[in-house]
Design a protein around this motif. Structure first.
Motif, PDB file in Angstrom:
ATOM      1  N   ASP A 133       0.845  -1.201   0.000  1.00 28.91           N
ATOM      2  CA  ASP A 133       0.000   0.000   0.000  1.00 28.91           C
ATOM      3  C   ASP A 133       0.873   1.241   0.000  1.00 28.91           C
ATOM      4  O   ASP A 133       1.113   1.848   1.030  1.00 28.91           O
ATOM      5  CB  ASP A 133      -0.915  -0.010   1.217  1.00 28.91           C
ATOM      6  N   PHE A 135       0.149   3.829  -1.891  1.00 34.28           N
ATOM      7  CA  PHE A 135      -0.733   4.964  -2.192  1.00 34.28           C
ATOM      8  C   PHE A 135      -2.024   4.812  -1.393  1.00 34.28           C
ATOM      9  O   PHE A 135      -3.026   4.323  -1.919  1.00 34.28           O
ATOM     10  CB  PHE A 135      -1.018   5.032  -3.707  1.00 34.28           C
ATOM     11  N   PRO A 136      -2.006   5.175  -0.113  1.00 33.01           N
ATOM     12  CA  PRO A 136      -3.189   4.969   0.740  1.00 33.01           C
ATOM     13  C   PRO A 136      -4.347   5.829   0.256  1.00 33.01           C
ATOM     14  O   PRO A 136      -4.138   6.795  -0.484  1.00 33.01           O
ATOM     15  CB  PRO A 136      -2.695   5.404   2.118  1.00 33.01           C
ATOM     16  N   THR A 140      -4.216  -1.426  -3.230  1.00 27.78           N
ATOM     17  CA  THR A 140      -4.681  -1.378  -4.627  1.00 27.78           C
ATOM     18  C   THR A 140      -3.936  -2.428  -5.426  1.00 27.78           C
ATOM     19  O   THR A 140      -2.812  -2.186  -5.866  1.00 27.78           O
ATOM     20  CB  THR A 140      -4.449   0.009  -5.242  1.00 27.78           C
ATOM     21  N   PHE A 147      -8.043   4.237  -9.506  1.00 28.00           N
ATOM     22  CA  PHE A 147      -7.511   5.200  -8.520  1.00 28.00           C
ATOM     23  C   PHE A 147      -8.325   6.494  -8.519  1.00 28.00           C
ATOM     24  O   PHE A 147      -7.916   7.482  -7.948  1.00 28.00           O
ATOM     25  CB  PHE A 147      -6.045   5.547  -8.847  1.00 28.00           C
ATOM     26  N   ASP A 149     -10.872   7.310  -7.034  1.00 31.13           N
ATOM     27  CA  ASP A 149     -11.424   7.773  -5.760  1.00 31.13           C
ATOM     28  C   ASP A 149     -10.372   8.304  -4.794  1.00 31.13           C
ATOM     29  O   ASP A 149     -10.690   8.672  -3.666  1.00 31.13           O
ATOM     30  CB  ASP A 149     -12.188   6.624  -5.086  1.00 31.13           C
ATOM     31  N   ARG A 150      -9.104   8.324  -5.241  1.00 31.76           N
ATOM     32  CA  ARG A 150      -8.034   8.790  -4.361  1.00 31.76           C
ATOM     33  C   ARG A 150      -8.014  10.330  -4.318  1.00 31.76           C
ATOM     34  O   ARG A 150      -8.237  11.004  -5.333  1.00 31.76           O
ATOM     35  CB  ARG A 150      -6.680   8.270  -4.823  1.00 31.76           C
ATOM     36  N   ASP A 151      -7.765  10.829  -3.141  1.00 30.16           N
ATOM     37  CA  ASP A 151      -7.757  12.289  -2.964  1.00 30.16           C
ATOM     38  C   ASP A 151      -6.713  12.947  -3.842  1.00 30.16           C
ATOM     39  O   ASP A 151      -6.970  13.999  -4.450  1.00 30.16           O
ATOM     40  CB  ASP A 151      -7.492  12.636  -1.495  1.00 30.16           C
ATOM     41  N   TRP A 152      -5.522  12.379  -3.907  1.00 27.00           N
ATOM     42  CA  TRP A 152      -4.452  13.006  -4.690  1.00 27.00           C
ATOM     43  C   TRP A 152      -4.788  13.027  -6.175  1.00 27.00           C
ATOM     44  O   TRP A 152      -4.454  13.981  -6.879  1.00 27.00           O
ATOM     45  CB  TRP A 152      -3.108  12.291  -4.445  1.00 27.00           C
ATOM     46  N   ARG A 154      -7.943  13.021  -7.544  1.00 26.37           N
ATOM     47  CA  ARG A 154      -9.039  13.951  -7.809  1.00 26.37           C
ATOM     48  C   ARG A 154      -8.571  15.405  -7.706  1.00 26.37           C
ATOM     49  O   ARG A 154      -8.999  16.259  -8.483  1.00 26.37           O
ATOM     50  CB  ARG A 154     -10.184  13.686  -6.820  1.00 26.37           C
ATOM     51  N   THR A 170      -0.492   4.121   6.623  1.00 31.21           N
ATOM     52  CA  THR A 170      -1.185   3.141   5.794  1.00 31.21           C
ATOM     53  C   THR A 170      -1.737   2.041   6.686  1.00 31.21           C
ATOM     54  O   THR A 170      -1.562   2.045   7.903  1.00 31.21           O
ATOM     55  CB  THR A 170      -0.210   2.549   4.758  1.00 31.21           C
ATOM     56  N   SER A 197       5.140   8.037  -4.018  1.00 24.59           N
ATOM     57  CA  SER A 197       4.878   7.923  -2.570  1.00 24.59           C
ATOM     58  C   SER A 197       6.196   7.956  -1.807  1.00 24.59           C
ATOM     59  O   SER A 197       7.143   7.261  -2.158  1.00 24.59           O
ATOM     60  CB  SER A 197       4.117   6.620  -2.278  1.00 24.59           C
TER      61      SER A 197
END
Length: 619
Positions: A133, A135-136, A140, A147, A149-152, A154, A170, A197
């Motif tokens: 993990d 990329f928390p 994945t 990806f 839905d990942r904050d970074w 979006r 993580t 990361s």
């Protein structure tokens, strides 16, 4: 100075240093100013050493934070460059994988993975496949997982700008921060997103590469209080969140610098704090903590050595001052005190023979010897006068006895023949003649009483008993027994307070009470006499008061009533020679006290006399 022979027998000596000069030399010898200055310097050096320790721990935290911040900035530049490469913009998975793997190997510790995803969030390529993990949040797996839905992702797609995320833990407990930059096409739309990361491994290696003092620990705390990392790994921690611990509270409220706080192990620590990103309010904080004992050890050692030198110098100075002071000041003064005590005991032949080396003390010794000589001469003259006075007193006492004895005989004859004359001429003398004969008899008897009173007065000081412990109440009881008849006739009431035990002549104190209480009965008012006797402790002795409700005495007669043959009332029905209060004054003065009266006419009188504390024995 030694008490022995007169100073004239001692050889003359050269001029000695003055007392002031000697005292100044002793003070200078004690080096008090130098000791005070050295102590101030030691304390100042300790304060500086402490400041240096605080600065060092703060600099260590700042250097660690700066190194991590530089790695973040370098990663940002790298990801931004990768987002502009052709292999990313044309979405070449194989080329991206080769490029990312090569860059990851060159980067070294601190970077976990490099990833490229398409504009729709699908994985394109990454440097390390199945790297965990990196990329928390959430693991994945490769392939098929979006990806989007990942904050970074979006944020990069929405803002079309690079984004540096905060460090967070993580699922497997690793602190990771994601740096993401968008790859824009010719139309300005996001074609792909490149993300790298970062971990805190490089920070841990930097901490281990520059070891500090024994027991030093470090760590990184998130803005929420979560403990992201700690160095070394075996250092104690109290769970993943330390916001409620003394160390966590201190670190979170400090932007940068040093402070003292209780560590996670309960030990007092000196803590250095620095922020990874000082401009961000939620930036994690790097802290370095070392035990106070270790942090301040150089300062304490410096102060200890300063104090040790102070003690050594002080002891040497005080020892020298003690030795010189004893020789120059203490010994002569002690000899002078001993000689003065000997003079106080009556040893007037005592002299100081060894002059002091100090001019003022030598002068004092000469003055003492001159004083002792003068006292010896005065003691001799006083002894001669005392012997002459004792001889004179004996002569006066003998004269008083002889005079009283010789005067009593003719008085008895006058009285006897006057009685015979009155009997023989009874009936032949007129009233005037009988009155004259009565005057003659009464005058002879009064003369006999006066002679007896004078003889008793003269013997008060020489025929009194030795002083001994006695109850004052017992003397009062004896006086009241002697006055029982006049007290009963007058209907008098005598009360008393608590009376003490003291050293005195019990017989004379009985006579003292008898005279004062007898006067109170004799000079009573129209009402029955009420007399109260009390005593109180004051000024190292006792003050006794005898109060009555009689006629009272005018203030102008307060002194006169204590003189011999002084009567304020000449009424024939009140017998007396006017010598009773003179007796009282003589008795009180023999005991070392004084007597006086407080009175107002018509309200009664209070006679007060003092009886000091005395030792048993002759007086």
């Amino acid at each position: 100075m030694n008490p022995s022979l007169p100073p004239s027998s001692a050889p003359s000596r050269p001029a000695s240093p003055g007392l002031r000069a000697t005292l100044v030399a002793l003070v200078l010898l004690a080096v008090l100013p130098a000791l005070g200055l050295a102590l101030y310097h030691g304390l100042d050096q300790r304060a500086k050493a402490r400041d240096e320790a605080k600065a060092a721990v703060a600099n260590r935290a700042r250097s660690l934070a700066a190194a991590q911040a530089e790695q973040l900035a370098g990663t940002h530049r790298l990801v931004e460059s990768l987002a502009a490469t052709t292999v990313v913009r044309v979405i070449d998975p194989q080329g991206c994988s080769l490029l990312f793997s090569q860059l990851l190997r060159q980067w070294g510790p601190g970077m976990a993975n490099i990833l490229a995803v398409s504009g729709s969030g699908e994985r394109i390529a990454e440097a390390v496949e199945n790297a965990g993990d990196a990329f928390p949040p959430g693991r994945t797996p490769l392939g098929g997982v979006s990806f989007a839905d990942r904050d970074w992702f979006r944020q990069a797609q929405r803002e079309k700008a690079c984004r540096i995320g905060p460090f967070s833990l993580t699922a497997d407990g690793r602190p990771v921060a994601v740096v993401a930059c968008p790859a824009l096409g010719w139309d300005g739309e996001v074609k792909a997103v490149v993300a790298a990361s970062l971990t805190l491994d490089a920070l841990g290696r930097s901490f281990a590469a520059t070891p500090g003092s024994p027991g030093e620990t470090g760590g990184v705390v998130a803005a929420s209080g979560g403990l992201l990392a700690r160095f070394p790994e075996a250092s104690p921690a109290e769970g993943p969140n330390i916001a409620d611990t003394p160390l966590g509270r201190s670190v979170l409220r400090t932007a940068a610098g040093s402070l003292e706080a209780t560590g996670l192990d309960g030990e007092a620590k000196l803590v250095g704090v620095a922020r990874l990103n000082p401009q961000a309010a939620d930036s994690p904080a790097v802290f370095v903590a070392m035990p106070l004992a270790e942090a301040y050890a150089p300062a304490q050692s410096l102060l200890f050595h300063q104090m040790a030198w102070l003690v050594v110098v002080g002891l040497v100075g005080l020892g020298a001052a003690w030795f010189c002071g004893s020789r120059l000041l203490v010994s002569p003064i002690v000899a002078l005190v001993e000689a003065a005590e000997a003079i106080g005991r009556g040893e007037f032949a005592t002299r100081l023979t060894t002059p002091s080396r100090i001019r003022e003390l030598a002068r004092l010794g000469r003055a003492f010897n001159a004083m002792a000589g003068g006292l010896m001469e005065r003691e001799r003259v006083l002894a001669e006068k005392t012997a002459a006075l004792e001889h004179s007193n004996q002569d006066l006492e003998q004269f008083a006895y002889v005079a009283s004895h010789d005067l009593q005989e003719p008085l008895r004859k006058i009285t006897s023949f006057a009685d015979l004359l009155a009997k023989r001429c009874a009936g032949s003398l007129d009233e005037t003649g009988e009155r004259y004969v009565a005057y003659m008899v009464d005058g002879a008897r009064r003369m006999s009483q006066l002679i007896n009173h004078l003889l008793a007065y003269s013997r008060l000081g020489t025929r009194g008993a030795a002083f001994a412990p006695m109850e004052l109440a017992a003397a009062l009881d004896a006086a009241l027994d002697n006055l029982e008849l006049p007290l009963a006739e007058a209907g008098a009431t005598v009360t008393r307070g608590e009376l003490p035990t003291l050293v005195a002549d019990a017989t004379q104190l009985t006579q003292l009470f008898q005279n004062i209480i007898g006067n109170a009965v004799k000079y009573r008012a129209d009402r029955p006499p009420v007399i109260h006797v009390s005593a109180r402790r004051e000024d190292g002795g006792w003050t006794v008061a005898v109060a009555d409700n009689g006629q009272g005495i005018a203030p102008r007669h307060f002194e006169r009533i204590f003189r011999m043959f002084q009567r304020l009332d000449t009424a024939k029905e009140r017998q007396g020679a006017g010598i009773g209060l003179a007796f009282c004054k003589r008795i009180v003065e023999r005991h070392g006290g004084r007597i006086w009266v407080e009175s107002e006419e018509g309200t009664g009188s209070t006679f007060r006399f003092t009886l000091p504390d005395l030792e048993a024995g002759p007086a």
